[in-house]
Scaffold this motif. Sequence first.
Motif, PDB file in Angstrom:
ATOM      1  N   ARG A   1      45.946  37.772  40.638  1.00 34.48           N
ATOM      2  CA  ARG A   1      47.063  37.540  39.810  1.00 34.48           C
ATOM      3  C   ARG A   1      47.523  39.104  39.285  1.00 34.48           C
ATOM      4  O   ARG A   1      48.661  39.426  39.210  1.00 34.48           O
TER       5      ARG A   1
ATOM      6  N   TRP B   1      42.439  30.658  37.867  1.00 32.99           N
ATOM      7  CA  TRP B   1      44.040  30.850  38.757  1.00 32.99           C
ATOM      8  C   TRP B   1      43.476  31.202  40.199  1.00 32.99           C
ATOM      9  O   TRP B   1      42.714  31.618  40.578  1.00 32.99           O
TER      10      TRP B   1
ATOM     11  N   ALA C   1      39.196  34.238  41.262  1.00 32.96           N
ATOM     12  CA  ALA C   1      39.934  32.963  41.684  1.00 32.96           C
ATOM     13  C   ALA C   1      38.884  32.060  42.214  1.00 32.96           C
ATOM     14  O   ALA C   1      37.753  32.015  41.851  1.00 32.96           O
TER      15      ALA C   1
END
Length: 360
Positions: A185, A333, A239
């Motif tokens: 991200r 995430w 992640a």
Amino acid sequence: MQPFEYTANPGRVVFGSGSIKKLGDEIKRLNKSNPLLLSTPQQKDQVQALESILKDASITPAGLFSEATMHTPTHVTDKALQYTKDSGADCVVSFGGGSTIGLGKAISIRTGLEHVCIPTTYAGSEMTPILGETADGKKTTRSDPKILPGTVIYDVDFTMTLPEALSATSGVNAIAHAVEALYARAGNPVMTLFALEGIKALASSLPIIVNNPKDVDARSKAQYGAWLCAMCLGSVGMALHHKLCHTLGGSFNLPHAETHTIVLPHAIAYNAPKIPEVMKQLADVLPESDGDTIKGLNILLTKLKVKRGLKDFGMKEEDVDKAAEIAVSNPYWNPRDIEKEPLRETIRRCWAGEEARADL
């Protein structure tokens, strides 16, 4: 071009064959004189060889704590902290892979002592402000700029005796750091350059090392690639891949690098539908991929002769459901939503040792 933010992590890197001879100078540069040496029990004899190098620089170590172990259990850290205090050390020098460097980080963040790293694997922990610790069967991570070691000495000579199998899994562990940076991200073009260069260097050098572990050029290239990949992990976050590895490693006491090696192609396969551009970038730097990232990874792992199933390291089939529950309970995430059933199937494939395929 998409907007991005980039923060360069501070840190000093000394790279090259024979650079260990600069250890004394690096400690003096920090205005320190009483370093505590850290290692695992297996590397105790190797790290003791540093004492003569320090002696030549008129430095006497505060002592050697040689009980570092994987996943940085807090009870070992507590024992090391007491040893640090009793010895009067004014800095710590970690010699080894992720286990020892993790202990050095744990001591440094708790005491404020300077931390000098001498990596002997490709794990990359030395370049990240991240500390993973295990307590009561669960592994948790935290990130803080103060965790980042201040000086890293990369001397390829200390990787020359790294067993072929560990070279392979440690190197794939490093590749995993870079892969997640490509779709993180907080990604940015600087880290993308580092990631692709690091993956390319490792993917080309690791098969050579497995067949000829004394190849100095391949070893140097692998260490260079591992450094770049570790820079990625330390800059842009994690992640699904790392979440699964932390869950599996911390909860089922599985070996760190081997777990990363097994999980990597499956985690990429899970995310593949949501990261088409990344899949193309990866295919371009993986040998023999023919434009197919999953194929390229499967071929690479076959060439590296690594074990592909978590069951080979003691995980039981009934643990698959428990691992899925833990992984979805507090997810990182991820570019693709964490869905329990596809994730459970991903973990099952990791357990069984199946080749990765993008069909979930």
